[in-house]
Design a protein around this motif. Structure first.
Motif, mmCIF file in Angstrom:
data_model
loop_
_atom_site.group_PDB
_atom_site.id
_atom_site.type_symbol
_atom_site.label_atom_id
_atom_site.label_comp_id
_atom_site.label_asym_id
_atom_site.label_seq_id
_atom_site.Cartn_x
_atom_site.Cartn_y
_atom_site.Cartn_z
ATOM 1 N N THR A 69 67.646 70.218 -25.631
ATOM 2 C CA THR A 69 67.358 68.835 -24.835
ATOM 3 C C THR A 69 67.544 69.079 -23.431
ATOM 4 O OG1 THR A 69 69.906 68.537 -24.944
ATOM 5 C CG2 THR A 69 68.570 67.384 -26.639
ATOM 6 N N GLU A 71 69.538 68.571 -21.257
ATOM 7 C CA GLU A 71 70.640 69.180 -20.665
ATOM 8 C C GLU A 71 71.530 69.597 -21.841
ATOM 9 O OE1 GLU A 71 72.637 66.164 -18.525
ATOM 10 O OE2 GLU A 71 71.051 65.969 -17.015
ATOM 11 N N GLY A 72 72.420 70.586 -21.445
ATOM 12 C CA GLY A 72 73.172 71.068 -22.771
ATOM 13 C C GLY A 72 72.509 72.355 -23.312
ATOM 14 N N ARG A 118 76.521 54.954 -23.843
ATOM 15 C CA ARG A 118 76.782 55.250 -25.437
ATOM 16 C C ARG A 118 78.113 55.240 -25.736
ATOM 17 N NH1 ARG A 118 71.513 55.844 -23.540
ATOM 18 N NH2 ARG A 118 70.283 57.686 -24.670
ATOM 19 N N ARG A 141 73.960 66.188 -31.141
ATOM 20 C CA ARG A 141 74.963 66.769 -30.394
ATOM 21 C C ARG A 141 74.983 66.210 -28.897
ATOM 22 N NH1 ARG A 141 75.232 72.817 -32.328
ATOM 23 N NH2 ARG A 141 75.633 72.341 -34.599
ATOM 24 N N ALA A 142 73.777 66.002 -28.305
ATOM 25 C CA ALA A 142 73.668 65.304 -26.914
ATOM 26 C C ALA A 142 74.116 63.858 -27.078
ATOM 27 C CB ALA A 142 72.213 65.298 -26.670
ATOM 28 N N ARG A 144 76.384 62.729 -29.267
ATOM 29 C CA ARG A 144 77.888 63.066 -29.517
ATOM 30 C C ARG A 144 78.571 63.171 -28.320
ATOM 31 N NH1 ARG A 144 80.483 61.238 -34.029
ATOM 32 N NH2 ARG A 144 79.422 62.711 -35.479
ATOM 33 N N ALA A 145 78.180 63.821 -27.165
ATOM 34 C CA ALA A 145 78.857 64.388 -26.159
ATOM 35 C C ALA A 145 79.263 63.010 -25.253
ATOM 36 C CB ALA A 145 78.125 65.369 -25.241
ATOM 37 N N GLU A 146 78.328 61.854 -25.583
ATOM 38 C CA GLU A 146 78.633 60.809 -24.553
ATOM 39 C C GLU A 146 79.515 59.964 -25.286
ATOM 40 O OE1 GLU A 146 75.195 59.363 -22.452
ATOM 41 O OE2 GLU A 146 74.134 60.745 -23.798
ATOM 42 N N ALA A 147 80.255 60.303 -26.216
ATOM 43 C CA ALA A 147 81.355 59.490 -26.754
ATOM 44 C C ALA A 147 81.059 58.149 -27.578
ATOM 45 C CB ALA A 147 82.552 59.262 -25.636
ATOM 46 N N GLU A 169 76.471 66.802 -38.797
ATOM 47 C CA GLU A 169 76.620 66.335 -37.246
ATOM 48 C C GLU A 169 76.894 64.931 -37.221
ATOM 49 O OE1 GLU A 169 76.352 68.600 -34.844
ATOM 50 O OE2 GLU A 169 75.948 70.436 -36.387
#
Length: 206
Positions: A69, A71-72, A118, A141-142, A144-147, A169
């Protein structure tokens, strides 16, 4: 068989019964956005875009060995990279052009708009099909990182082995069809024309 992405979106929306808490639909650019637009309308949810780029094998760009993506960290299919004997330096060289393109597309599609939060929401990532699962996993995963409160992946059709991979995932995976003789996403559509940047932007603004 789906007539087109709109038909696929209608059939997929019928499977996404919820209940949902502040649902947010993310269309995986580009082909997933027309499907996601129909899903978002069906759920009365806002539509946003997710961008993940496939990382192709050297000399074989259609062979997805990973994804990234804007970022990440990138993700890679360990079996593919091991089979090809790729070094960390080679993987970095393959990844960076795709990360740059992902960032370009994010900027183009968002067009200065601040993406919706998110956090604490039920997020549904939608694509037009699931072949290997590598770009879906990068997008998940991107997100998910935003809770988010929950994370669902949804596609009209998917290869059974990719569906199982993505289940690790997402909190839930929804596919209308997961045929054993999958072969390719486009096989399951009568009309599978390429989605343009112009169409993505139009759908995001409508």
């Amino acid at each position: 068989m789906f007539t087109d992405r709109r038909d696929a979106g209608r059939q997929l929306a019928a499977r996404l019964t919820g209940p949902w808490q502040e649902p947010l639909v993310l269309g995986l650019a580009r082909g997933g956005v027309p499907v996601a637009a129909v899903v978002a309308a069906g759920l009365d949810a806002p539509l946003e875009v997710a961008v993940a780029r496939k990382i192709g094998a050297p000399g074989q760009p259609e062979w997805g060995i990973g994804a990234v993506t804007a970022e990440g960290p990138p993700i890679y299919d360990a079996a593919s990279t091991s089979r090809l004997g790729l070094t960390a330096q080679q993987l970095a060289e393959l990844c960076e052009p795709e990360r740059t393109e992902a960032a370009r597309r994010v900027e183009l599609y968002e067009d200065g708009r601040t993406p919706a939060s998110r956090v604490g929401r039920d997020v549904i990532v939608v694509d037009d099909g699931l072949a290997t699962g590598v770009t879906a996993i990068a997008a998940l995963r991107a997100a998910r990182a935003e809770a988010p409160r929950s994370l669902t992946f949804a596609a009209p059709v998917g290869a059974p082995e990719a569906v199982e991979r993505v289940r690790r995932e997402a909190d839930e995976v929804v596919c209308v069809e997961a045929p054993r003789d999958f072969t390719a996403v486009g096989r399951w559509y009568e009309d599978f024309d390429q989605t343009s940047d112009t169409e993505v932007i139009r759908l995001l603004k409508s």
